[in-house]
Design a protein around this motif. Structure first.
Motif, mmCIF file in Angstrom:
data_model
loop_
_atom_site.group_PDB
_atom_site.id
_atom_site.type_symbol
_atom_site.label_atom_id
_atom_site.label_comp_id
_atom_site.label_asym_id
_atom_site.label_seq_id
_atom_site.Cartn_x
_atom_site.Cartn_y
_atom_site.Cartn_z
ATOM 1 N N PHE A 29 0.803 -1.229 0.000
ATOM 2 C CA PHE A 29 0.000 0.000 0.000
ATOM 3 C C PHE A 29 0.835 1.277 0.000
ATOM 4 N N GLN A 30 2.134 1.175 -0.336
ATOM 5 C CA GLN A 30 2.956 2.386 -0.413
ATOM 6 C C GLN A 30 2.402 3.397 -1.403
ATOM 7 N N TRP A 31 1.781 2.908 -2.459
ATOM 8 C CA TRP A 31 1.305 3.833 -3.496
ATOM 9 C C TRP A 31 0.188 4.748 -2.998
ATOM 10 N N TYR A 32 -0.452 4.388 -1.878
ATOM 11 C CA TYR A 32 -1.479 5.248 -1.302
ATOM 12 C C TYR A 32 -0.893 6.479 -0.615
ATOM 13 N N GLY A 33 0.432 6.549 -0.513
ATOM 14 C CA GLY A 33 1.043 7.690 0.165
ATOM 15 C C GLY A 33 2.242 8.266 -0.546
ATOM 16 N N ASN A 34 2.416 7.960 -1.844
ATOM 17 C CA ASN A 34 3.633 8.403 -2.532
ATOM 18 C C ASN A 34 3.389 9.500 -3.563
ATOM 19 N N GLY A 35 2.244 10.175 -3.480
ATOM 20 C CA GLY A 35 1.935 11.189 -4.485
ATOM 21 C C GLY A 35 1.616 12.538 -3.886
ATOM 22 N N ASP A 36 1.168 13.440 -4.749
ATOM 23 C CA ASP A 36 0.896 14.817 -4.347
ATOM 24 C C ASP A 36 -0.581 15.165 -4.292
ATOM 25 N N ALA A 42 -13.053 8.641 4.598
ATOM 26 C CA ALA A 42 -14.219 8.789 5.471
ATOM 27 C C ALA A 42 -14.016 8.104 6.817
ATOM 28 N N SER A 43 -12.941 7.333 6.946
ATOM 29 C CA SER A 43 -12.674 6.614 8.183
ATOM 30 C C SER A 43 -11.940 7.501 9.180
ATOM 31 N N PRO A 44 -12.376 7.513 10.442
ATOM 32 C CA PRO A 44 -11.625 8.278 11.455
ATOM 33 C C PRO A 44 -10.274 7.652 11.774
ATOM 34 N N ASP A 45 -10.078 6.393 11.397
ATOM 35 C CA ASP A 45 -8.827 5.693 11.688
ATOM 36 C C ASP A 45 -7.848 5.661 10.518
ATOM 37 N N VAL A 46 -8.292 6.093 9.347
ATOM 38 C CA VAL A 46 -7.439 6.046 8.149
ATOM 39 C C VAL A 46 -7.232 7.465 7.654
ATOM 40 N N PRO A 47 -5.984 7.939 7.615
ATOM 41 C CA PRO A 47 -5.736 9.310 7.149
ATOM 42 C C PRO A 47 -6.003 9.443 5.655
ATOM 43 N N PRO A 48 -6.110 10.683 5.168
ATOM 44 C CA PRO A 48 -6.289 10.881 3.721
ATOM 45 C C PRO A 48 -5.151 10.225 2.939
ATOM 46 N N PHE A 49 -5.458 9.786 1.745
ATOM 47 C CA PHE A 49 -4.461 9.189 0.869
ATOM 48 C C PHE A 49 -3.783 10.293 0.060
ATOM 49 N N ARG A 50 -2.525 10.066 -0.288
ATOM 50 C CA ARG A 50 -1.794 10.996 -1.148
ATOM 51 C C ARG A 50 -1.193 10.181 -2.288
ATOM 52 N N VAL A 51 -1.800 10.281 -3.448
ATOM 53 C CA VAL A 51 -1.433 9.434 -4.578
ATOM 54 C C VAL A 51 -1.034 10.296 -5.770
ATOM 55 N N TYR A 76 -13.016 -7.112 8.339
ATOM 56 C CA TYR A 76 -13.767 -6.234 9.235
ATOM 57 C C TYR A 76 -13.135 -6.216 10.621
ATOM 58 N N ASP A 77 -12.792 -7.394 11.128
ATOM 59 C CA ASP A 77 -12.170 -7.487 12.457
ATOM 60 C C ASP A 77 -10.733 -6.967 12.432
ATOM 61 N N LEU A 78 -9.976 -7.299 11.377
ATOM 62 C CA LEU A 78 -8.578 -6.904 11.278
ATOM 63 C C LEU A 78 -8.415 -5.389 11.300
ATOM 64 N N THR A 79 -9.353 -4.684 10.669
ATOM 65 C CA THR A 79 -9.277 -3.223 10.586
ATOM 66 C C THR A 79 -10.038 -2.535 11.722
ATOM 67 N N HIS A 80 -10.614 -3.322 12.623
ATOM 68 C CA HIS A 80 -11.460 -2.767 13.691
ATOM 69 C C HIS A 80 -12.578 -1.906 13.100
ATOM 70 N N ALA A 81 -13.152 -2.436 12.014
ATOM 71 C CA ALA A 81 -14.277 -1.785 11.314
ATOM 72 C C ALA A 81 -13.922 -0.372 10.851
ATOM 73 N N HIS A 86 -16.010 2.903 6.415
ATOM 74 C CA HIS A 86 -14.968 2.560 5.455
ATOM 75 C C HIS A 86 -14.423 3.831 4.812
ATOM 76 N N PRO A 87 -13.119 3.872 4.485
ATOM 77 C CA PRO A 87 -12.535 5.069 3.858
ATOM 78 C C PRO A 87 -13.242 5.513 2.582
ATOM 79 N N MET A 88 -13.856 4.564 1.837
ATOM 80 C CA MET A 88 -14.530 4.923 0.592
ATOM 81 C C MET A 88 -15.862 5.624 0.810
ATOM 82 N N ASP A 89 -16.326 5.678 2.059
ATOM 83 C CA ASP A 89 -17.564 6.384 2.410
ATOM 84 C C ASP A 89 -18.800 5.771 1.753
ATOM 85 N N VAL A 90 -18.861 4.427 1.778
ATOM 86 C CA VAL A 90 -20.037 3.709 1.287
ATOM 87 C C VAL A 90 -20.449 2.679 2.330
ATOM 88 N N THR A 91 -21.668 2.217 2.232
ATOM 89 C CA THR A 91 -22.116 1.142 3.109
ATOM 90 C C THR A 91 -21.331 -0.120 2.802
#
Length: 200
Positions: A29-36, A42-51, A76-81, A86-91
């Motif tokens: 998942f490095q590519w989710y943080g290697n851009g500008d 939408a997740s309080p536990d996942v920061p914004p992505f920079r791609v 679901y359990d691994l990510t603590h929901a 979910h970061p994608m902001d969908v059900t």
């Protein structure tokens, strides 16, 4: 009606979506943080992505056309929901043998299905309406492919070899399965996005 796709799956060059003992995610998942370009989460536990700009254009288009997501109980359990959303902001439809004790009812964030992959896809399609249903990689993707419910396979191919772990379609029965394409090839920074249509 939208399609059923695995477009959120990130995979190593040797075909793994996770390394041994749930390792390798930092590399996958490095590519989710290697851009500008920032993509909100939408997740309080996942920061914004920079791609990269190319990856951002694809994510904005595909996430904007996603109406529901299907995952397994393990993720679901691994990510603590994902902290509640979910970061994608969908059900998110969670396929499980038993719903969590702390979620006695479905809501706009999570819906729990206990009667198989076909029921999970049907529920996700109802939630998505005219938009796409995205299936998480691994067991969910394999079950959808085996059941003839998958329309498109999308992977984010990253330049790393993990050498072992969990493959995208581990344990696939009823093969071989043929695909048309690639119908899309998008080169991001540190990732190549590929899309293939499942041949029916």
């Amino acid at each position: 009606m939208g399609k059923v796709t695995t477009s959120v799956t990130t995979m190593s060059l040797d075909g793994y979506i996770a390394g041994p003992d749930e390792s390798g995610f930092d590399l996958l998942f490095q590519w989710y943080g290697n851009g500008d370009v920032e993509i909100p989460s939408a997740s309080p536990d996942v920061p914004p992505f920079r791609v990269s700009a190319a990856s951002a254009a694809l994510l904005r288009r595909e996430w904007g056309n996603t109406g529901a997501l299907i995952v397994g109980r393990h993720l679901y359990d691994l990510t603590h929901a994902w902290g509640g959303r979910h970061p994608m902001d969908v059900t998110t439809v969670v396929l499980t043998h038993r719903r969590p004790d702390d979620r006695p009812e479905d809501d706009a964030d999570f819906v729990f299905v206990t009667d198989g992959i076909a029921a999970a896809v049907a529920r996700a399609k109802a939630l998505a309406g005219e938009k796409d249903v995205v299936v998480n990689g691994g067991q969910m993707a394999r079950q959808c492919l085996e059941a003839g419910l998958l329309d498109e396979v999308g992977v984010a191919l990253v330049p790393v070899v993990l050498g072992g772990g969990k493959r995208l379609f581990d344990g696939l029965g009823g093969g071989p399965v043929r695909f048309d394409g690639p119908v899309a090839v998008i080169e991001g920074t540190g990732v190549t996005h590929l899309r293939y249509r499942v041949r029916k």
